[in-house]
Each structure stands twice: as C-alpha cells, then as structure tokens.
Design an enzyme around this catalytic site. Structure first.
Site, PDB file in Angstrom:
ATOM      1  N   GLY A  30      -7.405  30.443  52.554  1.00  0.00           N
ATOM      2  CA  GLY A  30      -7.613  31.893  52.566  1.00  0.00           C
ATOM      3  C   GLY A  30      -7.816  32.374  53.985  1.00  0.00           C
ATOM      4  N   GLU A  33     -11.113  19.140  57.519  1.00  0.00           N
ATOM      5  CA  GLU A  33      -9.996  20.053  57.797  1.00  0.00           C
ATOM      6  C   GLU A  33      -9.882  20.324  59.296  1.00  0.00           C
ATOM      7  OE1 GLU A  33     -10.435  23.602  55.445  1.00  0.00           O
ATOM      8  OE2 GLU A  33      -8.866  24.698  56.491  1.00  0.00           O
ATOM      9  N   ASP A  35     -14.696  22.051  57.628  1.00  0.00           N
ATOM     10  CA  ASP A  35     -13.582  22.626  58.388  1.00  0.00           C
ATOM     11  C   ASP A  35     -14.034  22.855  59.824  1.00  0.00           C
ATOM     12  OD1 ASP A  35     -11.368  23.949  59.352  1.00  0.00           O
ATOM     13  OD2 ASP A  35     -11.470  25.638  57.947  1.00  0.00           O
ATOM     14  N   SER A  62     -15.759  29.152  51.289  1.00  0.00           N
ATOM     15  CA  SER A  62     -15.895  28.719  52.675  1.00  0.00           C
ATOM     16  C   SER A  62     -17.182  29.313  53.233  1.00  0.00           C
ATOM     17  CB  SER A  62     -14.670  29.224  53.447  1.00  0.00           C
ATOM     18  OG  SER A  62     -14.772  28.898  54.807  1.00  0.00           O
ATOM     19  N   ASN A  88     -11.892  23.822  62.409  1.00  0.00           N
ATOM     20  CA  ASN A  88     -11.041  24.790  63.126  1.00  0.00           C
ATOM     21  C   ASN A  88     -10.754  24.332  64.564  1.00  0.00           C
ATOM     22  OD1 ASN A  88     -12.522  27.100  61.076  1.00  0.00           O
ATOM     23  ND2 ASN A  88     -10.307  27.164  61.342  1.00  0.00           N
ATOM     24  N   LYS A 125      -1.421  27.876  53.467  1.00  0.00           N
ATOM     25  CA  LYS A 125      -1.700  29.315  53.623  1.00  0.00           C
ATOM     26  C   LYS A 125      -0.369  30.008  53.860  1.00  0.00           C
ATOM     27  CE  LYS A 125      -6.200  29.104  55.968  1.00  0.00           C
ATOM     28  NZ  LYS A 125      -6.853  29.152  57.299  1.00  0.00           N
ATOM     29  N   LYS A 182     -17.123  24.506  51.069  1.00  0.00           N
ATOM     30  CA  LYS A 182     -16.561  24.084  52.363  1.00  0.00           C
ATOM     31  C   LYS A 182     -17.485  24.586  53.454  1.00  0.00           C
ATOM     32  CE  LYS A 182     -12.759  26.096  54.987  1.00  0.00           C
ATOM     33  NZ  LYS A 182     -11.321  26.457  54.927  1.00  0.00           N
ATOM     34  N   LEU A 183     -17.960  23.665  54.281  1.00  0.00           N
ATOM     35  CA  LEU A 183     -18.852  24.035  55.383  1.00  0.00           C
ATOM     36  C   LEU A 183     -18.057  24.107  56.674  1.00  0.00           C
ATOM     37  CD1 LEU A 183     -21.904  21.647  54.733  1.00  0.00           C
ATOM     38  CD2 LEU A 183     -21.576  24.001  53.907  1.00  0.00           C
ATOM     39  N   LYS A 184     -18.199  25.190  57.393  1.00  0.00           N
ATOM     40  CA  LYS A 184     -17.632  25.281  58.729  1.00  0.00           C
ATOM     41  C   LYS A 184     -18.508  24.446  59.651  1.00  0.00           C
ATOM     42  CE  LYS A 184     -14.192  28.251  58.226  1.00  0.00           C
ATOM     43  NZ  LYS A 184     -12.793  27.926  58.587  1.00  0.00           N
ATOM     44  N   ASP A 242      -4.716  22.318  58.580  1.00  0.00           N
ATOM     45  CA  ASP A 242      -4.577  23.753  58.329  1.00  0.00           C
ATOM     46  C   ASP A 242      -3.706  24.302  59.471  1.00  0.00           C
ATOM     47  OD1 ASP A 242      -4.916  26.538  58.271  1.00  0.00           O
ATOM     48  OD2 ASP A 242      -7.087  26.515  58.127  1.00  0.00           O
TER      49      ASP A 242
HETATM   50  O1  OSB Z   1      -9.781  27.940  58.740  1.00  0.00           O
HETATM   51  O2  OSB Z   1      -9.597  28.230  56.666  1.00  0.00           O
HETATM   52  C1  OSB Z   1      -9.839  28.686  57.785  1.00  0.00           C
HETATM   53  C2  OSB Z   1     -11.018  32.292  57.465  1.00  0.00           C
HETATM   54  C3  OSB Z   1     -10.362  32.877  58.527  1.00  0.00           C
HETATM   55  C4  OSB Z   1      -9.579  32.102  59.342  1.00  0.00           C
HETATM   56  C5  OSB Z   1      -9.456  30.734  59.101  1.00  0.00           C
HETATM   57  C6  OSB Z   1     -10.114  30.141  58.022  1.00  0.00           C
HETATM   58  C7  OSB Z   1     -10.942  30.933  57.221  1.00  0.00           C
HETATM   59  C8  OSB Z   1     -11.736  30.397  56.124  1.00  0.00           C
HETATM   60  C9  OSB Z   1     -12.131  31.322  54.998  1.00  0.00           C
HETATM   61  O3  OSB Z   1     -12.161  29.270  56.096  1.00  0.00           O
HETATM   62  C10 OSB Z   1     -11.119  31.335  53.919  1.00  0.00           C
HETATM   63  C11 OSB Z   1     -11.351  32.428  52.891  1.00  0.00           C
HETATM   64  O4  OSB Z   1     -12.322  32.325  52.147  1.00  0.00           O
HETATM   65  O5  OSB Z   1     -10.577  33.395  52.830  1.00  0.00           O
HETATM   66 MG    MG Z   2      -9.207  26.038  58.009  1.00  0.00          MG
END
Ligand code: OSB
Ligand code: MG
Length: 367
Positions: A288, A211, A186, A132, A188, A260, A158-160, A236
C-alpha cells in the site's frame, strides 16, 4: 469513447503522523486522474508521496511528466493496454504511468460493466488485512499502537524499522504479543550490506519476512544478504517490473514479493508479477501507499488474486483517514471486502472530494 481527462490535486490529513526510515508523512498530497466519456468516469490515484524519499518519484513530478509526455499520447480510443505500449519508451516514471493506466482501465471496465477483480482474475471475495505501523517515539508507545491494531482485528503487523530502532522494538512486540502474531518488518532501504550480521539478529524473532533492507539498486546485495540472514527476504522498492522480479527471484535476492501496482506502472504489470509468483509458488502480498478509497478499492481487486498468499497492507480507511473520499473500507473479522461493482467498484463522495481539492484541470482530447 473518452471525451476528456481531468487532473485533480487534493490533500487530506492523516489521523496520525506516519514515520518511516525515509521521513514522516502527516498528510496525503493527492493527484487523481479522471478519464470521462459518455457519462462515465474512470478513476486513478497516484501513489507518489510529496517528496522523492521512498523512491525517485514525487507527486509534482508525476503531474509534470503526465502533462508533458503521457497525456499527449492519449486519444479518444486509448485503452490501458495501448497506453502501456505507447509509454514503453519513456523510462521510469512508473507511478505516473500507473495513475493514468488505472483511470483508463477503470473507464473501460465501467463501460463494459465488469469489475476490476473479475478482469484481473480474482478468486476471493474478501482479503486478509495487515497493517503497517510507523516508527514510534518510544517502545511503550509502539506497544500501545500495536495493541490498538490487534484490537481492531488486523491479522498481521508490519513494523517499520531503521538503524537504531530495530532489534529492541521487534523483541518487545514479539515478547508482549506472543509467538502466534504474524509479524514482519520493513526497513525502506535504510541498511547496507555491511549490516548483515546485525540484521541476522532479527532471525530469533521468527518474522514472516524482512522487507527491502538495502537500497533499491542493490538487488544482487540482497542475494548476498539472504545468505547471512535466515528471515525470508522480501523486496518492495527494487521491484519495478516483471523483468526485475524474475531476475531477483532467479539470483535469490528475495523469496517473497510486495506487489504495488503504482510502483510497477499499473495493474497490468502488477498482474504479470503476480502470475510469475503464482507459477513459481513464490509468496506475494499487496502493498500500500497510504491510498484513499479510490486507490484502496483497486488494490483490493488485485489482492483477491490467488497468488496473494500473505496478508497485505490493505488496511481499513480509518487506519489513515478520519474521513475517506469514498464510503469507508471497514475491517470485518480482519478482512476487507473486495468491491464487486463495475471497474474499481466505488465512487468518491464528490462534495467531500471537491471540498479537499486544491485545483482541477480539464484536458480536452482533440483526436
Ligand atoms: O514501504 O510499504 C512501504 C507507505 C508509504 C510508502 C511506502 C510504504 C508504505 C507503507 C504503508 O508501509 C502501506 C499502507 O498501509 O498503505
Ligand atoms: Mg515497503
């Protein structure tokens, strides 16, 4: 038999700040639960962040609800299953439930000499790893960071993304690294349903999935969004239980699930969501939460189940930490090995863990 439980608070710096649409993390604020008895210790690592920005949970809140409402329910013979039953009446607080459930499960499996992978039904000895990638200050820096992870061997990127950092960074990564790169994004929860036409512009980049574009509560809006956006929808934050997962799939809110354990109350519930996806032929992957080796080990056991058909956010220790609390998990050929020892199959380096511990409290069981 369980004789005592320890709550441990610790902290560990991240190798680089991790920026998402909800904030930036520079260190991991940790809560471990240690369930001990007969010379054995079972471990759980709480996935909550220090602030309630990813979800409503946060690590101090988890500690509070554990002390006040969950630990009093634990007695010498409590199992992960009986604990899960006994906290059914407590609404929410999935991450708090999960850390104690995991420590109880690890404790029992260590006593029985069975690995968590075997217990859950793992069919793989190693799992494909993705990474990520946080939001970067510029597209040039993003390309450099992605190149580094590709060099490390990660099999999926995976790009935020967030409003204002979406189409251009994705286009740049796709153009630079080519069509064969497994790529996903992702958000969020950073978008609204009214952004549907904008998000549909991601379709041209041939992403594996998008995501959680919309807020956690808006499951039905994801179904509407999925009618406008062709990129597969993955949830998620919204998926808090197997029941939500079933409803989300039934109404077409998603076609892929990020599982998760911490977000759904533990490994037993995570396994149920896996089984649902597996039965329906729905792709799943293991998410994760910036876990140290303790949480990572348990996630690897889960990610080894047959329904995890996409690479997970199961990265190597070095992705986040200069020094992990366990023997580091190392990427080999884009994969991480699933631990095979009893329980989660790994122990922390106690001297190092003690050195990053802020405080630890013993809870003695009286019944
Ligand atoms: O949205 O998946 C998520 C980390 C912290 C909180 C939410 C997320 C994430 C990650 C990183 O995307 C996941 C990892 O590499 O542990
Ligand atoms: Mg996520």
């Amino acid at each position: 038999m369980i004789s005592g439980i320890r709550l441990r608070r610790a902290h560990i710096d991240l190798v680089t700040p991790f920026r998402t649409s909800f904030g930036v993390e520079t260190a991991r604020d940790l809560l471990y639960v240690e369930v001990s008895g007969g010379g054995l210790t079972g471990w759980g690592e709480c996935v909550a962040m220090s602030e309630p920005m990813y979800s409503s949970e946060y690590v101090d809140g988890c500690e509070e609800v554990l002390r006040r409402y969950m630990l009093p329910l634990v007695h010498r013979n409590t199992t992960a299953e009986s604990f899960t039953d006994s906290v059914r009446g407590i609404r929410g607080h999935y991450m708090a439930k999960a850390v104690l459930e995991t420590a109880l499960l690890d404790f029992r499996l260590r006593s029985d000499g069975m690995s968590l992978g075997t217990f859950l039904g793992a069919t793989q000895t190693r799992v494909r790893s993705g990474v990520s990638v946080g939001i970067q200050p510029s597209i040039d820096e993003l390309l450099g960071v992605v190149q580094g992870y590709i060099n490390d061997g990660y099999l999926r990127i995976k790009l935020k993304i967030k409003p204002g950092f979406d189409l251009e960074p994705v286009r740049a990564v796709r153009t630079t690294f080519g069509d064969d790169l497994l790529l996903q994004v992702d958000a969020n929860s950073a978008y609204q349903l009214s952004d549907a036409e904008h998000l549909a512009k991601l379709d041209e980049f041939n992403l594996l999935l998008i995501e959680q574009p919309l807020p956690e509560e808006q499951v039905a809006s994801h179904a509407q969004l999925a009618r406008v956006v062709r990129t597969p929808m993955c949830l998620d934050e919204s998926i808090l239980s197997v029941e939500v997962a079933r409803e989300a799939l039934d109404i077409g809110a998603c076609s892929i699930i990020n599982i998760k354990p911490g977000r759904v109350g533990g490994y037993l519930e995570a396994k149920k969501i896996h089984d649902l996806c597996f039965e329906r032929g729905v792709a799943a992957w293991c998410g994760g939460m910036l876990e140290t080796g303790i949480g990572r080990a348990a996630n690897l056991a889960l990610a080894a189940l047959p329904g995890f058909t996409l690479p997970g956010d199961t990265s190597a220790s070095a992705r986040y930490f200069a020094r992990d609390v366990t023997t580091p998990f190392i990427l080999r050929d884009g994969h991480l090995d699933v631990p095979t020892g009893p329980g989660i199959g790994i122990d922390p380096d106690m001297d190092y863990l003690d050195s990053i511990t802020d405080r630890a409290d013993e809870i003695v069981l009286t019944k």
